[in-house]
Motif scaffolding. Sequence first.
Motif, PDB file in Angstrom:
ATOM      1  N   GLU A 287       3.702   3.128  10.030  1.00 50.21           N
ATOM      2  CA  GLU A 287       4.893   2.629  10.336  1.00 50.21           C
ATOM      3  C   GLU A 287       4.621   1.186   9.840  1.00 50.21           C
ATOM      4  N   MET A 288       3.535   0.421  10.014  1.00 52.33           N
ATOM      5  CA  MET A 288       3.206  -0.847   9.431  1.00 52.33           C
ATOM      6  C   MET A 288       3.520  -0.866   8.022  1.00 52.33           C
ATOM      7  N   LEU A 289       2.989  -0.035   7.150  1.00 51.32           N
ATOM      8  CA  LEU A 289       3.061   0.075   5.772  1.00 51.32           C
ATOM      9  C   LEU A 289       4.127   0.349   5.389  1.00 51.32           C
ATOM     10  N   HIS A 290       4.841   1.037   6.025  1.00 57.25           N
ATOM     11  CA  HIS A 290       6.406   1.316   5.634  1.00 57.25           C
ATOM     12  C   HIS A 290       7.179   0.267   5.834  1.00 57.25           C
ATOM     13  N   LEU A 291       7.092  -0.488   6.872  1.00 56.95           N
ATOM     14  CA  LEU A 291       8.123  -1.625   7.134  1.00 56.95           C
ATOM     15  C   LEU A 291       7.574  -2.659   6.140  1.00 56.95           C
ATOM     16  N   ARG A 292       6.270  -2.880   5.883  1.00 59.59           N
ATOM     17  CA  ARG A 292       5.740  -4.216   5.124  1.00 59.59           C
ATOM     18  C   ARG A 292       6.554  -3.761   3.674  1.00 59.59           C
ATOM     19  N   THR A 293       6.543  -2.199   3.400  1.00 58.84           N
ATOM     20  CA  THR A 293       7.036  -1.953   1.953  1.00 58.84           C
ATOM     21  C   THR A 293       8.286  -2.447   1.718  1.00 58.84           C
ATOM     22  N   ILE A 294       9.203  -2.163   2.834  1.00 57.83           N
ATOM     23  CA  ILE A 294      10.441  -2.330   2.185  1.00 57.83           C
ATOM     24  C   ILE A 294      11.051  -3.916   2.441  1.00 57.83           C
ATOM     25  N   THR A 295      10.207  -4.718   2.926  1.00 60.16           N
ATOM     26  CA  THR A 295      10.375  -6.099   2.923  1.00 60.16           C
ATOM     27  C   THR A 295       9.722  -6.682   1.300  1.00 60.16           C
ATOM     28  N   LEU A 296       9.353  -5.926   0.573  1.00 60.73           N
ATOM     29  CA  LEU A 296       8.953  -6.361  -0.557  1.00 60.73           C
ATOM     30  C   LEU A 296      10.285  -6.885  -1.338  1.00 60.73           C
ATOM     31  N   THR A 297       9.984  -7.865  -2.103  1.00 63.79           N
ATOM     32  CA  THR A 297      11.218  -8.549  -2.855  1.00 63.79           C
ATOM     33  C   THR A 297      11.394  -7.416  -4.249  1.00 63.79           C
TER      34      THR A 297
END
Length: 475
Positions: A287-297
């Motif tokens: 979950e953490m990796l997914h959420l951080r991935t979608i916040t990439l520019t």
Amino acid sequence: MSMPMDTARKVADAVLYEGYLLYPYRASAPKNRVRWQFGVLVPPEFTATAEPSASVTECLLERSANALVRLRLRFLHVKERRVERAVRAGGFRPVHRLECGDIVHLTFDEATEREVDTVLPMPHLLGTERTVVVRVPGDRAEEPIRTASGDTRGRVVTEHQPLRAVLRVMAERLPGPYGLLKLRIRLENVTGPVRPDVPREQALRHSLVAAHLLIGVTSGAFLSLTDPPEWARAATDCCRNQNTWPVLVGAPGHRDVVLSSPIILYDHPDIAPESPGDLFDSTEIDEMLHLRTITLTEGEKAEARATDPRAAEIIRRAGDLPPELVERLHGAIRHLGEPATPPAPTPWWDPSADVATSPDTDSVTVAGVEIAKGCRVRLVPGSRRADAHDMFLAGRSAQVEAVLRDVDGGTYLAVTLDDDLGADLHRSHGRFLYFAPDEVRPIDAEGLPIEIEDEGRAAGGAEGARTAGGEEAEA
């Protein structure tokens, strides 16, 4: 291979790609500049780092004297990916980055999965070492980079270096009544020659990366080295595994397949069913990796896509994951119900285990005075004490915190010193000084001895009274 080996493949794949490429999945990220930390077997001549060139797996089997041993060697073969720009004078020049229209090409090594299967009869391994030679040929490919008009802007060159490895396999019968066999497998990278001082990036192209073994038997069973039965503990202690960690894999209760892993696992590991795909970090939280991935520019995502095809798949999956699958990543309850075993009884040394004792309310009589929690005493350590530190406590006043009894029926007073600036801290942590009743004297709030008439004075036959400290006082 057999069905249990195929069942274990999901876990083995997670091991194979553990740390392959880390968030934020970009070539420019510092954590992706030093790659492939797990299960690297370098060529034997390469000594610039402390990485090994071999691993040794030792495991135990029972009732397997006539079994077939199935070995599956799996590793990543580093593929050099080099971007080259076309030059006007002809030829090509290596560059780190090349843009052609909306497409970005980066120089960044990839990896190719390699698998080698072999089957060896156990009777042929007993007392005899068998050698399995593994050869992986090299190759080279070129892909042109052309503009929309068809002009050659550059090219992408990919290349595998040839590899050579050796599996040395043997088995031995262990003494004792249980009929145990010890299986030993040594995996060596014998690729060469490679200069000992070449950069690690180049040495990795001649290495076995994330190397691990799946070992299966057609009859009998492996013993757990992590949690062996008591009767086999001495035998498991004799197993020496180097640069690897063998665990049972497959459905719980099955013991016909072992994964010899370069990372530490528990027996029968599994991939969480909620995980939608590989993120190259199976010990992390999806979950953490997914959420951080979608916040990439958008720029960062573009670089990640250019870094590696597998990183591009992660970016695509993170953007397309439906809400119901995202919600599944938040957590799951695996088991509900009462505890499998009742709570353990209160240990004998815990004061609450004996209902007949209560340190907070019990008391003891000292020089005719009832001493309990909250009373004040003066310390007079007895002669039976051998600690020289006690001489510094003699004559100091203290407060009684509890009246305790040991298993032999002896009584002790737990105290804190009145002039100790850390008394409140010691009290909150339960750290006290302990004295026998005959090593204290009762005192009042002013610190004066409490006067008690002795038996002779009460009968009218004494001229004076004695203090709690034993000194004669005026009547």
